[in-house]
Design an enzyme around this catalytic site. Structure first.
Site, PDB file in Angstrom:
ATOM      1  N   ARG A 237       0.839  -1.185   0.000  1.00  0.00           N
ATOM      2  CA  ARG A 237       0.000   0.000   0.000  1.00  0.00           C
ATOM      3  C   ARG A 237       0.881   1.245   0.000  1.00  0.00           C
ATOM      4  NH1 ARG A 237      -3.129  -3.134  -1.340  1.00  0.00           N
ATOM      5  NH2 ARG A 237      -5.189  -3.674  -0.532  1.00  0.00           N
ATOM      6  N   GLU A 266      -4.299   6.564  -6.205  1.00  0.00           N
ATOM      7  CA  GLU A 266      -4.303   5.705  -7.395  1.00  0.00           C
ATOM      8  C   GLU A 266      -5.638   5.833  -8.126  1.00  0.00           C
ATOM      9  OE1 GLU A 266      -1.374   2.235  -5.557  1.00  0.00           O
ATOM     10  OE2 GLU A 266      -3.518   1.847  -5.789  1.00  0.00           O
ATOM     11  N   HIS A 287       0.312  -0.457  -9.994  1.00  0.00           N
ATOM     12  CA  HIS A 287      -0.502  -1.371  -9.181  1.00  0.00           C
ATOM     13  C   HIS A 287      -0.896  -2.615  -9.990  1.00  0.00           C
ATOM     14  CE1 HIS A 287      -3.102  -1.391  -5.334  1.00  0.00           C
ATOM     15  NE2 HIS A 287      -2.932  -2.626  -5.754  1.00  0.00           N
TER      16      HIS A 287
END
Length: 312
Positions: A237, A266, A287
């Site tokens: 994270r 994000e 990601h």
């Protein structure tokens, strides 16, 4: 069961949703759902499936028929869990689906940084190899991982997967105790307080969830404790690391490099300190560590099992 999936596109169009459809019987799907569309789309449903759509107390108060939320991911930070509990709504998530793909991505970042893969590739593309006065280029220092120490913070399924792969490279594995976590021995690996771990590691890899206790777990003070040639990997994270402090540390040569698959925002629509183009030996991926087709299909199958366990 009357179910709606608010952001099905987050799983991609190459996965088979039939396991979920067979359990729910009636599944309405939306590719994406904007915040202002959430309430109208969940009305009348007893089960809501989401990946990143935010569900809050106002949604629960307006939809008394809602009984379950199935998060088709591990993180639960997009769900107001206190409000869900207050309204008797069961919240489920998916774990143990991405061990192979996330561990693979973690090792890929580690290897690329240690070998300065991108730097050498850019040098070749820029014609520097052709201009060399000998047969090779050696402008960027290369780290051998064998014999180096890997520190892992977050020794769940993903951290264990990384430890296994690092051991295959001949690395020594140590674990860092998160705030409130006891030190000790876990799977024959020593787990020690973070402030004791940081000066010893050549690579630090983060695999813990983002909570109030782990936010900014690695900041300016922690980065100064690390070796000047050490590497920091984060496939967990973005908020675990203070991004401005990391950018400053990389520019100042306080650590050797960093590989991140996550950022605080994000997608990073408003910019990010780590997206500057003057930061050395930094790799940012979007990601994508979790996103192999195999892993995404496992998410579907585990979600179907979670839904099948519901009794209402």
């Amino acid at each position: 069961m009357k179910a709606v999936f608010l952001d099905a596109n987050t799983l991609g169009d190459d996965v088979d949703l039939s396991p979920i459809e067979s359990v729910t019987g009636e599944l309405e799907k939306y590719g994406r759902t904007a915040p202002e569309q959430v309430l109208e789309r969940i009305r009348g449903f007893d089960t809501v499936l989401v990946n990143k759509v935010v569900l809050s107390r106002e949604h629960f108060e307006a939809c008394p028929e809602l009984k379950a939320i199935a998060v088709v991911a591990t993180g639960l930070n997009n769900i107001d869990q206190v409000a869900a509990k207050d309204h008797g709504i069961k919240v489920m998530n998916v774990t143990n689906y991405g061990r192979s793909t996330v561990a693979q991505h973690t090792m890929a970042l580690m290897l690329a940084l240690a070998t300065r893969l991108l730097d050498y590739s850019r040098d070749v593309q820029a014609g520097r190899w052709g201009q060399s006065d000998m047969f090779c280029l050696m402008d960027h220092p290369i780290m051998e991982l064998e014999g180096r120490t890997l520190g892992i913070v977050g020794y769940g399924d993903l951290g264990q997967g990384v430890a296994e792969r690092a051991a295959a490279f001949g690395m020594k594995v140590m674990l860092g105790a998160r705030p409130g976590q006891d030190a000790g021995i876990v799977d024959d690996y020593p787990r020690i307080p973070l402030k004791e771990l940081l000066p010893q590691v050549d690579v630090l890899s983060l695999h813990c969830l983002l909570t109030d206790e782990t936010r900014d777990l690695i900041g300016a003070r922690e980065l100064k404790l690390m070796k000047p040639d050490s590497l920091l990997i984060n496939t967990s994270r973005g908020g675990l690391v203070n991004e401005q402090a990391l950018a400053d540390a990389l520019r100042a040569g306080e650590i050797g490099g960093a590989g991140f698959d996550v950022l605080t925002e994000e997608p990073p629509r408003h910019g990010n300190p780590l997206l500057a183009d003057d930061i050395p030996n930094l790799i940012i991926t979007p990601h994508s560590a979790w996103a192999s087709r195999e892993a995404r299909q496992r998410i579907v199958e585990i979600t179907a099992c979670n839904l099948n366990s519901l009794k209402f």
